[in-house]
Design a protein around this motif. Structure first.
Motif, short mmCIF file in Angstrom:
data_model
loop_
_atom_site.label_atom_id
_atom_site.label_comp_id
_atom_site.label_asym_id
_atom_site.label_seq_id
_atom_site.Cartn_x
_atom_site.Cartn_y
_atom_site.Cartn_z
N THR A 133 1.21 -0.75 0.33
CA THR A 133 -0.29 0.50 -0.30
C THR A 133 0.68 0.98 -0.08
OG1 THR A 133 -1.66 -1.11 1.22
CG2 THR A 133 -1.68 0.92 1.50
N ALA A 134 0.95 2.13 -1.36
CA ALA A 134 1.48 3.00 -1.72
C ALA A 134 0.58 4.17 -1.03
CB ALA A 134 2.47 3.09 -2.43
N SER A 135 0.97 5.09 -2.06
CA SER A 135 -0.55 6.21 -1.68
C SER A 135 -0.59 6.50 -2.97
CB SER A 135 -0.18 7.12 -0.56
OG SER A 135 -0.80 8.27 -0.72
N TYR A 136 -1.59 7.53 -2.93
CA TYR A 136 -0.95 8.86 -4.03
C TYR A 136 -0.03 9.60 -4.01
CZ TYR A 136 -2.91 13.48 -5.54
OH TYR A 136 -2.82 14.88 -5.71
N ALA A 137 -0.03 10.22 -2.79
CA ALA A 137 1.60 11.14 -2.21
C ALA A 137 2.49 9.95 -2.75
CB ALA A 137 1.25 11.48 -1.43
N ALA A 138 2.70 8.82 -3.41
CA ALA A 138 4.14 8.28 -4.29
C ALA A 138 4.21 9.23 -4.89
CB ALA A 138 3.60 6.45 -3.98
N LEU A 139 3.06 9.45 -6.04
CA LEU A 139 3.96 10.01 -7.34
C LEU A 139 3.42 11.17 -7.05
CD1 LEU A 139 1.16 7.08 -8.52
CD2 LEU A 139 3.56 7.33 -8.93
N THR A 140 3.09 11.82 -6.72
CA THR A 140 3.47 13.64 -6.34
C THR A 140 4.01 14.13 -5.31
OG1 THR A 140 2.12 15.72 -7.18
CG2 THR A 140 0.95 14.13 -6.05
N ASN A 174 2.93 -5.89 -6.54
CA ASN A 174 2.59 -4.58 -6.95
C ASN A 174 2.31 -3.53 -6.04
OD1 ASN A 174 2.04 -4.69 -9.94
ND2 ASN A 174 1.54 -7.01 -9.11
N ALA A 175 1.73 -2.34 -6.48
CA ALA A 175 1.61 -1.59 -5.08
C ALA A 175 0.12 -0.95 -5.43
CB ALA A 175 2.05 -0.02 -5.29
N VAL A 176 -0.79 -0.36 -4.52
CA VAL A 176 -1.87 -0.03 -5.01
C VAL A 176 -1.17 1.56 -4.08
CG1 VAL A 176 -3.50 -2.08 -4.90
CG2 VAL A 176 -2.79 -0.75 -2.73
N CYS A 177 -2.19 2.48 -5.00
CA CYS A 177 -1.73 3.91 -4.90
C CYS A 177 -3.39 4.75 -3.96
CB CYS A 177 -0.84 4.29 -5.71
SG CYS A 177 0.52 4.21 -6.12
N PRO A 178 -3.87 4.66 -3.40
CA PRO A 178 -4.97 5.77 -3.09
C PRO A 178 -4.95 6.92 -2.69
CG PRO A 178 -4.76 3.42 -1.47
CD PRO A 178 -3.71 3.84 -1.95
N GLY A 179 -5.71 7.86 -3.22
CA GLY A 179 -6.19 9.30 -2.82
C GLY A 179 -6.75 9.10 -1.70
N ALA A 180 -7.61 9.77 -1.73
CA ALA A 180 -8.48 10.07 -0.19
C ALA A 180 -9.31 9.75 0.06
CB ALA A 180 -9.17 11.88 0.16
N ILE A 181 -9.38 8.14 1.17
CA ILE A 181 -10.41 7.56 1.40
C ILE A 181 -10.82 7.40 2.74
CG2 ILE A 181 -10.48 4.90 1.51
CD1 ILE A 181 -9.90 5.25 -1.22
N ASP A 182 -12.24 7.35 2.73
CA ASP A 182 -12.89 7.45 3.90
C ASP A 182 -12.35 6.24 4.59
OD1 ASP A 182 -14.72 8.21 6.04
OD2 ASP A 182 -16.56 8.12 4.59
N THR A 239 3.31 -6.72 -12.83
CA THR A 239 4.14 -7.11 -11.82
C THR A 239 5.34 -5.74 -11.60
OG1 THR A 239 5.25 -8.11 -10.31
CG2 THR A 239 5.84 -7.58 -12.90
N GLY A 240 5.30 -5.09 -11.01
CA GLY A 240 6.36 -4.33 -10.47
C GLY A 240 6.06 -2.72 -11.03
N GLN A 241 4.36 -3.08 -10.62
CA GLN A 241 3.63 -1.52 -11.19
C GLN A 241 2.61 -0.93 -10.08
OE1 GLN A 241 4.00 -0.29 -14.04
NE2 GLN A 241 5.15 -2.31 -14.65
N PRO A 242 2.95 0.34 -9.66
CA PRO A 242 1.31 1.40 -8.84
C PRO A 242 0.61 1.64 -9.39
CG PRO A 242 3.01 3.04 -10.31
CD PRO A 242 3.68 1.42 -11.19
N PHE A 243 -0.66 1.53 -9.28
CA PHE A 243 -1.91 1.62 -9.52
C PHE A 243 -2.56 2.47 -8.61
CE2 PHE A 243 -0.92 -2.69 -11.12
CZ PHE A 243 -1.10 -2.87 -12.81
N VAL A 244 -3.18 3.66 -9.57
CA VAL A 244 -3.87 4.35 -8.48
C VAL A 244 -5.23 4.60 -8.34
CG1 VAL A 244 -3.80 7.18 -8.85
CG2 VAL A 244 -1.81 6.27 -9.44
N VAL A 245 -6.17 4.82 -7.35
CA VAL A 245 -7.37 4.59 -7.26
C VAL A 245 -7.53 5.95 -6.18
CG1 VAL A 245 -6.92 2.93 -5.21
CG2 VAL A 245 -9.58 3.41 -6.31
N ASP A 246 -8.27 6.87 -7.27
CA ASP A 246 -8.14 8.41 -6.56
C ASP A 246 -9.43 9.24 -6.38
OD1 ASP A 246 -7.22 9.50 -8.75
OD2 ASP A 246 -5.65 10.16 -8.11
N GLY A 247 -9.99 8.21 -7.45
CA GLY A 247 -11.52 9.76 -8.11
C GLY A 247 -10.85 10.30 -9.15
N GLY A 248 -9.72 9.84 -9.93
CA GLY A 248 -8.91 11.44 -10.52
C GLY A 248 -8.13 12.16 -10.78
#
Length: 256
Positions: A133-140, A174-182, A239-248
């Protein structure tokens, strides 16, 4: 038939939030789940409800990881997957961040992820999976959460290196990169029995309506579905990829 039938998956930080939803979804899809956390009462309750195994795990302690893996193997005979979900967040500007606070966040987020890979990978069945579990903030960048951002950038580096080093065994990382999650991280009202967490969720939706193209805060179930994809055969060539789940959110901002 579930997507994870016959698989054994360790999920850290699984007593609540994203980790809990991952544990619930994985169990529903046929996995044997190891619920790992430091929140013993909540973790045991989740595990009991799901028919899962609970283990106490401070992710920054190597001995704790060894014990968790041993418990999983004793209970189920093998381990097929890991979700490194546990993490913490602290708000501060970089110049105002005490070293102790920086190291606290690093210890849980970055060291915890490293130890999970280091300890679990050698015992994973060939063809296993690791989801970090990474984060939206891992890419910016994000002002006010510099320590958190630094650790999440580091998790992406660990993910890529582990994917390269474990590929010969068919282990995908792989890594999931969530944005703001409730979750409690974004919505502390969930931790206060006297507060109205649902009202706070609605307030967060209104806040993120202005920031996120999809116009709301994310739900932990949505992150869990992405983690399921990366743990199942549906992502067999990924494999080896970040996947962003952040509503855009990462896509940019609208000026109109």
């Amino acid at each position: 038939m579930g997507k994870l039938d016959g698989r054994v998956v360790i999920v850290t930080g699984a007593a609540r939030g994203q980790g809990e939803q991952e544990a619930r979804l994985f169990r529903a899809e046929g996995a044997q789940v190891v619920v790992a956390d430091v929140l013993d009462d909540q973790g045991r309750a989740v595990a009991e409800e799901l028919g899962a195994l609970y283990v106490h795990l401070d992710v920054a302690e190597e001995d704790g990881w060894r014990a968790a893996v041993a418990a999983a193997k004793e209970a189920y005979g093998h381990v097929d997957g890991l979700v490194n979900n546990a993490g913490i967040l602290r708000f501060n500007t970089l110049v105002d961040t005490p070293l102790e606070e920086f190291l606290q966040v690093l210890r849980v987020n970055q060291v915890g992820c490293f130890l999970g890979i280091k300890t679990v990978a050698p015992v994973l069945e060939d063809g296993g999976t690791i989801v970090n579990t990474a984060s939206y903030a891992a890419l910016t960048g994000m002002a006010g959460v510099g320590t958190y951002t630094a650790t999440k950038h580091a998790i992406l580096g660990l993910t890529r290196v582990a994917a390269l080093e474990l590929a010969d065994r068919g282990i995908r990382v792989n890594a999931v990169c969530p944005g703001a999650i409730d979750t409690a991280m974004s919505n502390p009202a969930q931790l206060d029995p006297t507060a109205d967490a649902e009202q706070m969720s609605r307030a967060l939706d209104e806040l993120y309506r202005k920031l996120v193209p999809l116009g709301r805060i994310g739900r932990p179930e949505e992150v869990a579905r992405l983690a399921l994809f990366l743990t199942s055969a549906d992502s067999s060539y990924v494999t080896g990829q970040p996947f962003v789940v952040d509503g855009g959110w990462l896509a940019g901002v609208s000026v109109i």
